[in-house]
Design a protein around this motif. Sequence first.
Motif, PDB file in Angstrom:
ATOM      1  N   PRO A  98     -39.743  86.579  45.896  1.00  0.00           N
ATOM      2  CA  PRO A  98     -39.611  86.737  47.361  1.00  0.00           C
ATOM      3  C   PRO A  98     -38.532  85.837  47.952  1.00  0.00           C
ATOM      4  N   LEU A  99     -38.425  84.601  47.421  1.00  0.00           N
ATOM      5  CA  LEU A  99     -37.411  83.688  47.940  1.00  0.00           C
ATOM      6  C   LEU A  99     -36.006  84.125  47.531  1.00  0.00           C
ATOM      7  N   ILE A 100     -35.893  84.758  46.367  1.00  0.00           N
ATOM      8  CA  ILE A 100     -34.581  85.259  45.948  1.00  0.00           C
ATOM      9  C   ILE A 100     -34.112  86.371  46.883  1.00  0.00           C
ATOM     10  N   ASN A 101     -35.032  87.244  47.282  1.00  0.00           N
ATOM     11  CA  ASN A 101     -34.671  88.287  48.243  1.00  0.00           C
ATOM     12  C   ASN A 101     -34.203  87.687  49.566  1.00  0.00           C
ATOM     13  N   PHE A 102     -34.918  86.655  50.006  1.00  0.00           N
ATOM     14  CA  PHE A 102     -34.500  85.968  51.234  1.00  0.00           C
ATOM     15  C   PHE A 102     -33.149  85.283  51.046  1.00  0.00           C
ATOM     16  N   LEU A 103     -32.918  84.710  49.852  1.00  0.00           N
ATOM     17  CA  LEU A 103     -31.651  84.045  49.564  1.00  0.00           C
ATOM     18  C   LEU A 103     -30.488  85.033  49.590  1.00  0.00           C
ATOM     19  N   ILE A 104     -30.713  86.237  49.103  1.00  0.00           N
ATOM     20  CA  ILE A 104     -29.658  87.252  49.111  1.00  0.00           C
ATOM     21  C   ILE A 104     -29.280  87.615  50.543  1.00  0.00           C
ATOM     22  N   ILE A 105     -30.296  87.742  51.405  1.00  0.00           N
ATOM     23  CA  ILE A 105     -30.020  88.055  52.817  1.00  0.00           C
ATOM     24  C   ILE A 105     -29.216  86.927  53.464  1.00  0.00           C
ATOM     25  N   VAL A 106     -29.594  85.677  53.167  1.00  0.00           N
ATOM     26  CA  VAL A 106     -28.878  84.526  53.725  1.00  0.00           C
ATOM     27  C   VAL A 106     -27.446  84.491  53.213  1.00  0.00           C
ATOM     28  N   GLN A 107     -27.260  84.806  51.925  1.00  0.00           N
ATOM     29  CA  GLN A 107     -25.911  84.788  51.361  1.00  0.00           C
ATOM     30  C   GLN A 107     -25.025  85.875  51.986  1.00  0.00           C
TER      31      GLN A 107
ATOM     32  N   ALA B  66     -25.386  87.020  55.027  1.00  0.00           N
ATOM     33  CA  ALA B  66     -25.074  86.532  56.372  1.00  0.00           C
ATOM     34  C   ALA B  66     -23.976  85.469  56.332  1.00  0.00           C
ATOM     35  N   LEU B  67     -24.043  84.577  55.333  1.00  0.00           N
ATOM     36  CA  LEU B  67     -23.002  83.560  55.198  1.00  0.00           C
ATOM     37  C   LEU B  67     -21.654  84.177  54.838  1.00  0.00           C
ATOM     38  N   LEU B  68     -21.694  85.218  54.017  1.00  0.00           N
ATOM     39  CA  LEU B  68     -20.443  85.892  53.655  1.00  0.00           C
ATOM     40  C   LEU B  68     -19.806  86.547  54.877  1.00  0.00           C
ATOM     41  N   THR B  69     -20.640  87.122  55.739  1.00  0.00           N
ATOM     42  CA  THR B  69     -20.128  87.690  56.989  1.00  0.00           C
ATOM     43  C   THR B  69     -19.537  86.606  57.884  1.00  0.00           C
ATOM     44  N   LEU B  70     -20.235  85.472  57.948  1.00  0.00           N
ATOM     45  CA  LEU B  70     -19.732  84.348  58.743  1.00  0.00           C
ATOM     46  C   LEU B  70     -18.417  83.831  58.196  1.00  0.00           C
ATOM     47  N   GLU B  71     -18.311  83.746  56.873  1.00  0.00           N
ATOM     48  CA  GLU B  71     -17.074  83.273  56.249  1.00  0.00           C
ATOM     49  C   GLU B  71     -15.921  84.237  56.490  1.00  0.00           C
ATOM     50  N   SER B  72     -16.224  85.526  56.568  1.00  0.00           N
ATOM     51  CA  SER B  72     -15.178  86.506  56.887  1.00  0.00           C
ATOM     52  C   SER B  72     -14.631  86.262  58.294  1.00  0.00           C
ATOM     53  N   ALA B  73     -15.533  85.972  59.221  1.00  0.00           N
ATOM     54  CA  ALA B  73     -15.099  85.655  60.584  1.00  0.00           C
ATOM     55  C   ALA B  73     -14.315  84.346  60.623  1.00  0.00           C
ATOM     56  N   VAL B  74     -14.772  83.355  59.861  1.00  0.00           N
ATOM     57  CA  VAL B  74     -14.069  82.072  59.804  1.00  0.00           C
ATOM     58  C   VAL B  74     -12.669  82.244  59.222  1.00  0.00           C
TER      59      VAL B  74
ATOM     60  N   MET C 160      -9.108  86.573  50.175  1.00  0.00           N
ATOM     61  CA  MET C 160      -9.163  86.689  48.721  1.00  0.00           C
ATOM     62  C   MET C 160     -10.090  85.643  48.120  1.00  0.00           C
ATOM     63  N   GLY C 161     -10.204  84.487  48.788  1.00  0.00           N
ATOM     64  CA  GLY C 161     -11.098  83.449  48.294  1.00  0.00           C
ATOM     65  C   GLY C 161     -12.561  83.809  48.394  1.00  0.00           C
ATOM     66  N   LEU C 162     -12.910  84.865  49.134  1.00  0.00           N
ATOM     67  CA  LEU C 162     -14.308  85.281  49.256  1.00  0.00           C
ATOM     68  C   LEU C 162     -14.757  86.130  48.074  1.00  0.00           C
ATOM     69  N   PHE C 163     -13.819  86.611  47.274  1.00  0.00           N
ATOM     70  CA  PHE C 163     -14.180  87.430  46.118  1.00  0.00           C
ATOM     71  C   PHE C 163     -14.526  86.542  44.926  1.00  0.00           C
ATOM     72  N   PRO C 164     -15.423  86.995  44.054  1.00  0.00           N
ATOM     73  CA  PRO C 164     -15.805  86.178  42.892  1.00  0.00           C
ATOM     74  C   PRO C 164     -14.634  85.946  41.944  1.00  0.00           C
ATOM     75  N   TYR C 165     -14.595  84.734  41.387  1.00  0.00           N
ATOM     76  CA  TYR C 165     -13.635  84.347  40.351  1.00  0.00           C
ATOM     77  C   TYR C 165     -12.188  84.359  40.836  1.00  0.00           C
ATOM     78  N   ILE C 166     -11.981  84.302  42.146  1.00  0.00           N
ATOM     79  CA  ILE C 166     -10.627  84.201  42.684  1.00  0.00           C
ATOM     80  C   ILE C 166     -10.498  82.841  43.356  1.00  0.00           C
ATOM     81  N   PHE C 167      -9.504  82.115  42.954  1.00  0.00           N
ATOM     82  CA  PHE C 167      -9.278  80.749  43.433  1.00  0.00           C
ATOM     83  C   PHE C 167      -8.871  80.767  44.909  1.00  0.00           C
ATOM     84  N   THR C 168      -9.529  79.937  45.717  1.00  0.00           N
ATOM     85  CA  THR C 168      -9.229  79.852  47.150  1.00  0.00           C
ATOM     86  C   THR C 168      -8.125  78.829  47.359  1.00  0.00           C
TER      87      THR C 168
END
Length: 221
Positions: A182-191, A193-201, A83-91
Amino acid sequence: MMANLFSSFDPSTNIYSVNWISSLIIFLIMPPALWMIPSRYSFLWNTIISSIHKEFKILTKNSKGSTLMFTSIFSLILFNNFMGLFPYIFTSTSHMTMTLSIALPLWISFMLIGWINNTTHMLAHLVPQGTPPVLMPFMVCIESISNVIRPGTLAIRLSANMIAGHLLMTLLGNTGPILSLPLINFLIIVQIALLTLESAVSIIQSYVFSILSTLYFSEVN
């Protein structure tokens, strides 16, 4: 951009005043079909819980009812982590208030069970087998300290792992307004990937917390 990077973990600075209610929000959004009728969700969840139950049953030496407690802890931490991975929800699991409130009562109850029912067994744990007589006093001190800090390590491990990934995502997200397209597009891809990693964590940390609690329980039996 927020003035303080850690303000996202502060309940008093969030836009909502009932942040801790996020620990129960999963019960509000969970579809009733998960409980009422057999479905893919219920089949998946029952498979996960059955696997966890079988593993805990081996570690707890078939102690009656103990696996129910540990699977419940696993479910609680897993839901709160997700639930902490969703926006505006306190972890809630990123706070020591939550994690220590789970780890400390567990550890105290284990110690009471062990010292009341198996006093000789608990004393034997303070001196590992084969320890030279000269080192026995030092081993008692080391084993006692390692035993006392167990609830703290459980709580800190969970909260620190949840904070680390969220901080990295927040830090990268705050750089968005100053980046080019272009960097924003790259940032979205990184985010993503991090969200997927956080789901595994989230899954791994809930499993680690519950499995370590089960191992601590097995030591006092």
